[in-house]
Scaffold this motif. Structure first.
Motif, short mmCIF file in Angstrom:
data_model
loop_
_atom_site.label_atom_id
_atom_site.label_comp_id
_atom_site.label_asym_id
_atom_site.label_seq_id
_atom_site.Cartn_x
_atom_site.Cartn_y
_atom_site.Cartn_z
N THR A 35 0.64 -1.48 -0.23
CA THR A 35 0.45 0.14 0.36
C THR A 35 1.16 1.11 0.15
O THR A 35 1.72 1.14 0.76
CB THR A 35 -0.96 0.28 1.28
OG1 THR A 35 -1.97 -1.11 1.35
CG2 THR A 35 -2.26 1.39 1.54
N ILE A 36 0.16 1.80 -1.15
CA ILE A 36 0.97 2.74 -1.15
C ILE A 36 -0.09 3.80 0.07
O ILE A 36 -0.81 4.41 0.05
CB ILE A 36 1.40 4.27 -2.26
CG1 ILE A 36 1.97 3.25 -3.10
CG2 ILE A 36 1.57 5.72 -1.45
CD1 ILE A 36 3.35 2.92 -2.09
N LEU A 37 0.29 4.52 1.16
CA LEU A 37 -0.64 5.87 2.34
C LEU A 37 -0.83 6.74 2.32
O LEU A 37 0.95 7.45 2.38
CB LEU A 37 -0.51 5.24 3.47
CG LEU A 37 -0.84 4.89 4.63
CD1 LEU A 37 -2.52 4.45 4.35
CD2 LEU A 37 -1.38 4.29 5.85
N GLY A 38 -1.78 7.61 2.19
CA GLY A 38 -1.53 9.04 2.12
C GLY A 38 -2.62 10.18 3.32
O GLY A 38 -3.87 8.65 3.09
N PHE A 39 -2.47 10.90 3.52
CA PHE A 39 -3.31 11.87 4.51
C PHE A 39 -4.10 13.16 3.64
O PHE A 39 -3.21 13.68 3.66
CB PHE A 39 -2.24 11.91 5.44
CG PHE A 39 -2.72 10.54 6.88
CD1 PHE A 39 -3.80 10.07 7.61
CD2 PHE A 39 -1.50 9.24 7.14
CE1 PHE A 39 -3.22 9.02 7.96
CE2 PHE A 39 -1.11 8.55 7.44
CZ PHE A 39 -1.97 8.34 8.21
N LYS A 65 -6.59 11.33 13.74
CA LYS A 65 -5.78 11.30 14.42
C LYS A 65 -4.96 10.03 15.34
O LYS A 65 -3.71 10.19 15.43
CB LYS A 65 -5.48 12.36 15.79
CG LYS A 65 -6.04 13.70 14.84
CD LYS A 65 -6.72 14.29 15.97
CE LYS A 65 -7.34 15.90 15.04
NZ LYS A 65 -7.57 16.59 16.58
N THR A 66 -5.55 9.28 15.84
CA THR A 66 -5.16 8.35 15.99
C THR A 66 -4.74 7.08 15.43
O THR A 66 -4.03 6.92 16.24
CB THR A 66 -6.59 7.05 17.31
OG1 THR A 66 -7.34 8.06 17.91
CG2 THR A 66 -6.24 5.93 17.47
N PRO A 77 1.96 16.37 2.90
CA PRO A 77 2.33 16.02 1.59
C PRO A 77 2.45 14.69 1.26
O PRO A 77 3.28 14.10 0.67
CB PRO A 77 3.68 17.37 1.23
CG PRO A 77 3.91 17.92 2.58
CD PRO A 77 2.80 17.53 3.02
N ASN A 78 3.69 13.83 2.44
CA ASN A 78 4.46 12.93 2.28
C ASN A 78 3.12 11.47 2.33
O ASN A 78 1.56 11.89 2.56
CB ASN A 78 4.38 12.57 4.08
CG ASN A 78 5.78 13.84 3.60
OD1 ASN A 78 6.77 13.98 3.13
ND2 ASN A 78 6.44 13.57 5.26
N LEU A 132 5.18 8.30 13.99
CA LEU A 132 6.07 8.95 12.83
C LEU A 132 6.81 10.32 13.39
O LEU A 132 6.33 10.86 14.58
CB LEU A 132 5.65 9.55 12.24
CG LEU A 132 5.26 8.22 11.03
CD1 LEU A 132 3.61 8.70 9.92
CD2 LEU A 132 6.37 7.38 10.25
N VAL A 133 7.85 10.50 13.00
CA VAL A 133 8.28 12.42 13.10
C VAL A 133 7.32 13.17 13.02
O VAL A 133 7.54 13.94 13.88
CB VAL A 133 9.78 11.87 13.13
CG1 VAL A 133 10.27 13.30 13.44
CG2 VAL A 133 10.49 10.73 13.87
N GLY A 134 7.43 13.02 11.70
CA GLY A 134 6.14 14.07 11.06
C GLY A 134 5.05 14.06 11.73
O GLY A 134 4.66 13.11 12.65
N LYS A 135 3.70 14.90 11.42
CA LYS A 135 2.75 15.59 12.31
C LYS A 135 1.80 15.50 10.96
O LYS A 135 2.50 16.67 10.45
CB LYS A 135 2.85 16.45 13.17
CG LYS A 135 4.15 16.05 14.50
CD LYS A 135 3.48 14.63 15.06
CE LYS A 135 4.72 14.70 15.64
NZ LYS A 135 4.31 13.31 16.57
N LEU A 136 0.67 15.18 11.53
CA LEU A 136 -0.60 15.86 10.57
C LEU A 136 -0.84 17.58 11.11
O LEU A 136 -0.84 18.06 11.98
CB LEU A 136 -1.65 15.45 10.84
CG LEU A 136 -1.87 14.18 10.30
CD1 LEU A 136 -3.36 13.33 11.09
CD2 LEU A 136 -1.63 13.51 8.69
#
Length: 218
Positions: A59-63, A133-134, A152-153, A141-145
């Motif tokens: 899977t390529i997963l995106g938010f 969020k949960t 963009p990740n 992850l280090v990165g945040k929404l």
């Protein structure tokens, strides 16, 4: 002994060679695990009410967040650089997560993507802000929404729901850590993500070869 050498030349050597060239700028033969056994999303809402699962899929997963229009360029980059190269692998999928309430924006986005070609393997999933969020927190992850529940990740998740990336040292011996790939930067998709997806697919091709050979011996 001769039989083993022949099997090695026919099956193992080509795959090892493939892994070597597939790695490109990546010094890893196997892509390291960033987070093990992330939750599945098979109970979340979808546009067509058909459940989408991460288990047994690459899977390529995106938010994406609530500002779907703003992310449209990233979708086109992802489609051209990643999806078109891997869409024929039957267990490969794209899963994009949106906050509930963005369904109409997503329908418009699907229409735009359809102009590029097939959408087979593209999945659009919806959750409440708290669900998103949960779930994201479970990725560790280090990165945040951002404040609109987007980033963009995008992330690579294997069939066992392990989030994969780069963790260790690069070819120059410098520390390297990459948990996601910035879809705004075409150079990052082209120079790094393409290589890393190739490695994941090569792992499973090698596993299929091993299982096939084992079944033939039986």
């Amino acid at each position: 002994m001769k039989k083993k050498i022949v099997l090695f030349v026919l099956f193992v050597l080509p795959l090892v060679t493939y892994l070597f060239f597939a790695s490109g700028v990546n010094s890893f033969v196997n892509l390291p695990t960033i987070t093990k056994n992330i939750p599945d999303i098979n109970t979340w809402k979808t546009l067509d009410d058909k459940p989408v699962a991460l288990t047994n899929k690459i899977t390529i997963l995106g938010f994406i967040g609530t500002d779907v229009e703003k992310r449209k360029g990233s979708f086109f980059n992802l489609y051209e650089k990643i999806y078109t190269r891997n869409k024929d692998f039957k267990d490969f999928q794209m899963v994009m997560i949106f906050p509930d309430g963005t369904q109409e924006q997503v329908k418009a986005l699907k229409d735009d993507i359809s102009k590029l070609g097939t959408q087979a393997g593209w999945n659009f999933v919806f959750g409440s802000p708290q669900q998103i969020k949960t779930f994201y927190d479970k990725l560790q992850l280090v990165g945040k929404l951002d404040e609109k529940l987007g980033t963009p990740n995008v992330y690579i998740v294997d069939k066992k729901r392990n989030l994969r990336g780069r963790k260790g040292q690069d070819k120059k011996g410098k520390p390297e850590y990459k948990e996601g790939y910035n879809t705004v930067l075409v150079s990052e998709l082209y120079n790094q993500m393409i290589d890393d997806v190739k490695i994941i697919l090569a792992e499973y091709r090698l596993a299929l070869k091993r299982n096939h050979n084992a079944s033939r011996k039986i």
